[in-house]
Motif scaffolding. Structure first.
Motif, PDB file in Angstrom:
ATOM      1  N   SER B 251       0.821  -1.213   0.000  1.00 28.59           N
ATOM      2  CA  SER B 251       0.000   0.000   0.000  1.00 28.59           C
ATOM      3  C   SER B 251       0.854   1.263   0.000  1.00 28.59           C
ATOM      4  O   SER B 251       2.036   1.235   0.319  1.00 28.59           O
ATOM      5  N   ASP B 252       0.190   2.337  -0.359  1.00 29.53           N
ATOM      6  CA  ASP B 252       0.795   3.668  -0.356  1.00 29.53           C
ATOM      7  C   ASP B 252       0.004   4.468   0.695  1.00 29.53           C
ATOM      8  O   ASP B 252      -1.218   4.592   0.581  1.00 29.53           O
ATOM      9  N   VAL B 253       0.689   4.966   1.706  1.00 33.40           N
ATOM     10  CA  VAL B 253       0.001   5.604   2.837  1.00 33.40           C
ATOM     11  C   VAL B 253      -0.889   6.755   2.391  1.00 33.40           C
ATOM     12  O   VAL B 253      -2.046   6.870   2.802  1.00 33.40           O
ATOM     13  N   GLN B 254      -0.335   7.591   1.525  1.00 34.29           N
ATOM     14  CA  GLN B 254      -1.120   8.754   1.102  1.00 34.29           C
ATOM     15  C   GLN B 254      -2.385   8.319   0.365  1.00 34.29           C
ATOM     16  O   GLN B 254      -3.468   8.874   0.572  1.00 34.29           O
ATOM     17  N   ALA B 255      -2.235   7.298  -0.466  1.00 28.40           N
ATOM     18  CA  ALA B 255      -3.392   6.810  -1.220  1.00 28.40           C
ATOM     19  C   ALA B 255      -4.429   6.207  -0.272  1.00 28.40           C
ATOM     20  O   ALA B 255      -5.639   6.423  -0.443  1.00 28.40           O
ATOM     21  N   LEU B 256      -3.958   5.459   0.728  1.00 32.95           N
ATOM     22  CA  LEU B 256      -4.889   4.877   1.707  1.00 32.95           C
ATOM     23  C   LEU B 256      -5.670   5.982   2.408  1.00 32.95           C
ATOM     24  O   LEU B 256      -6.891   5.886   2.576  1.00 32.95           O
ATOM     25  N   GLU B 257      -4.958   7.028   2.809  1.00 28.07           N
ATOM     26  CA  GLU B 257      -5.622   8.137   3.505  1.00 28.07           C
ATOM     27  C   GLU B 257      -6.649   8.804   2.602  1.00 28.07           C
ATOM     28  O   GLU B 257      -7.753   9.149   3.036  1.00 28.07           O
ATOM     29  N   GLU B 258      -6.294   8.966   1.324  1.00 30.73           N
ATOM     30  CA  GLU B 258      -7.230   9.603   0.387  1.00 30.73           C
ATOM     31  C   GLU B 258      -8.491   8.765   0.201  1.00 30.73           C
ATOM     32  O   GLU B 258      -9.596   9.298   0.139  1.00 30.73           O
ATOM     33  N   VAL B 259      -8.305   7.456   0.122  1.00 32.08           N
ATOM     34  CA  VAL B 259      -9.465   6.568  -0.077  1.00 32.08           C
ATOM     35  C   VAL B 259     -10.399   6.662   1.124  1.00 32.08           C
ATOM     36  O   VAL B 259     -11.615   6.851   0.979  1.00 32.08           O
TER      37      VAL B 259
END
Lengths: 134, 367
Positions: B251-259
């Motif tokens: 996973s990519d932390v920033q992407a997880l947060e955005e989702v």
């Protein structure tokens, strides 16, 4: 693609006695090797006669060889003939030598086929340099 | 009754079948390679030979896949190092997948699939030129991406000017204050739209490449949950199945947060009264599943999956007193999850149950 099958191509290749030579019939079974071939790759004279050409190819090439050979029998065309190709060749002791192959095919008047190649070892004690010519 | 074929005849039949298969594969415009578990090419068709070895397929046999895929660039033309997360070699370790790449001077769609038949570790790699429609779509995506980036700066200036005007709102008449309020609201909506559009088209065009790293999702999710501030009386519960505690995902932390921010915004926006949101993380076979429930208005308009399409705003979610969303948030969330190798889906509607359930899946990484 008739131009690929120059009459006399096999005989012309056989005459290059300084180079290892192998010939196969229409089924891809070896019918002839010259003494130079036996010497360079360590096979006993006649030991390969009747065996598939796959016997002198690394195992990872065999599927491709069989598929390509079967394709040739249907289409009578191939991209591997009439120009030098660097491929591995299997020796009697299982080792592999990179060799420059020059493959020709010839169709006879009775419709039968013959395939032949000269092999120029590029490594090992018999290694030579310079490009092959038909 | 005819006699059974002899061995020689059978061999000839098999050889003919094999030859026909090879002729058929060689006639395909799509390049095909079979790669063995050691990463070497075992078989290739003519289109692959034309792409990689001057038309001689036999010269592909034994070549290593990393040699064939280097140099390579993403669809935005940015070169990808062999160990880059967006490099196909990195992605194909996660299983079936694909994408658009620049390779050998062409823009190609590459797809890779695990082929279990010969034995574990074999893969089929397919490569084909983009269809004219796909090429047009690529151009359109690049244009949209550029446009979104171009609009971002002037919009920020307008927004800043409106904010400064708002600071002097007491000096304005009632009508002017109303117009100012509307202008700020619409500017804010446009800003969200542009931001989402930039994020989506950055992914589309390869301008943004996720940095995928192995991560334990459970502790990360617990931390994320503890940091969320929801409106008063709203509830945001998290439940983690013990079996999911040790499961790792790429996973990519920033992407997880955005989702998750998008799903949260969705749940808070589309419901009456204080939101009730529940998250459950479970392990389902070789996948990690996060269920996201809310008790909002739900989604009943068929086809329900249209909510993941771009610019879709459901009529059932429109309220006169509420500013519309941009219709891009769930599309972005879905794209981000896909870029992490997972998927975002809608669970089937349960009769007489209010709200909606989104389900996020990620392939579990091997320990």
């Amino acid at each position: 693609m008739a131009s690929q099958w120059t009459p006399g191509a096999v005989a012309a290749l056989r005459q290059k006695e300084d180079l290892p030579f192998v010939r196969a019939d229409a089924s891809g079974d070896i019918v002839e090797t010259n003494p130079r071939f036996d010497e360079v790759y360590g096979w006993q004279p006649g030991a390969l006669i009747g065996q598939s050409l796959a016997a002198i190819l690394p195992s990872s090439f065999r599927e491709f060889h069989h598929a390509g050979f079967a394709r040739f029998q249907l289409t009578e065309s191939s991209k591997v003939v009439n120009h030098p190709l660097t491929l591995a060749t299997v020796c009697r002791d299982g080792s592999e030598l990179q060799s420059e192959h020059y493959i020709v095919a010839e169709k006879y008047a009775d419709g039968s086929w013959s395939f032949a190649a000269t092999l120029r070892p590029l490594e090992g004690p018999h290694a030579s340099s310079g490009a092959a010519s038909p | 009754m005819s006699a059974a074929p002899g061995q020689g005849e059978l061999l000839a039949q098999l050889r003919q079948s094999l030859g026909l298969l090879q002729v058929a594969f060689d006639a395909a415009t799509e390049a095909m390679l079979i790669v063995d578990p050691s990463g070497e090419v075992r078989w290739a068709n003519q289109a692959a030979a034309d792409l990689w070895s001057d038309g001689l397929a036999i010269l592909l046999v034994g070549r290593r896949l990393e040699q064939l895929l280097d140099p390579i660039a993403n669809r935005g033309g940015h070169p990808l190092a062999l160990d880059a997360p967006g490099h196909p070699l990195h992605q194909l370790k996660a299983g079936d997948g694909g994408g658009v790449f620049e390779l050998r001077g062409k823009v190609l769609r590459l797809e890779w699939r695990v082929i279990p038949e010969p034995g574990e570790g074999y893969q089929l790699l397919l490569a084909r030129d983009l269809e004219p429609q796909e090429q047009a779509l690529q151009l359109q995506r690049h244009f949209l991406n550029q446009l979104a980036h171009e609009l971002h700066t002037p919009l920020a200036i307008v927004s800043g000017s409106l904010s400064r005007l708002q600071a002097k709102a007491t000096e304005l008449g009632q009508k002017s204050r109303l117009w100012l309020g509307q202008a700020r609201e619409e500017t804010s909506r446009l800003g969200r739209l542009i931001t989402s559009l930039m994020a989506l088209t950055d992914l589309d065009t390869g301008r943004r490449v996720l940095c995928l790293e192995p991560r334990l999702l459970a502790p990360w999710l617990r931390q994320w949950h503890s940091q969320q501030v929801v409106p008063e009386a709203a509830e945001l519960e998290l439940s983690i199945d013990p079996a999911a505690e040790a499961a790792c995902i790429a996973s990519d932390v920033q992407a997880l947060e955005e989702v998750l921010a998008q799903l949260l915004d969705n749940s808070l926006r589309y419901g009456d009264g204080p939101a009730q949101i529940k998250l459950i993380l479970r392990l389902r076979g070789d996948q990690l599943q996060l269920s996201w429930f809310d008790r909002g208005w739900g989604i009943t308009t068929e086809p329900r999956a249209q909510v993941f399409e771009r610019f879709v705003r459901l009529q059932e979610h429109r309220r006169p007193q509420q500013v519309d969303g941009a219709g891009l948030g769930l599309a972005l969330a879905s794209e981000l999850i896909s870029a992490m190798g997972g998927s975002l889906q809608l669970a089937p509607q349960v009769a007489d149950q209010a709200g909606v359930e989104f389900v996020l899946f990620w392939p579990r990484l091997a320990d």
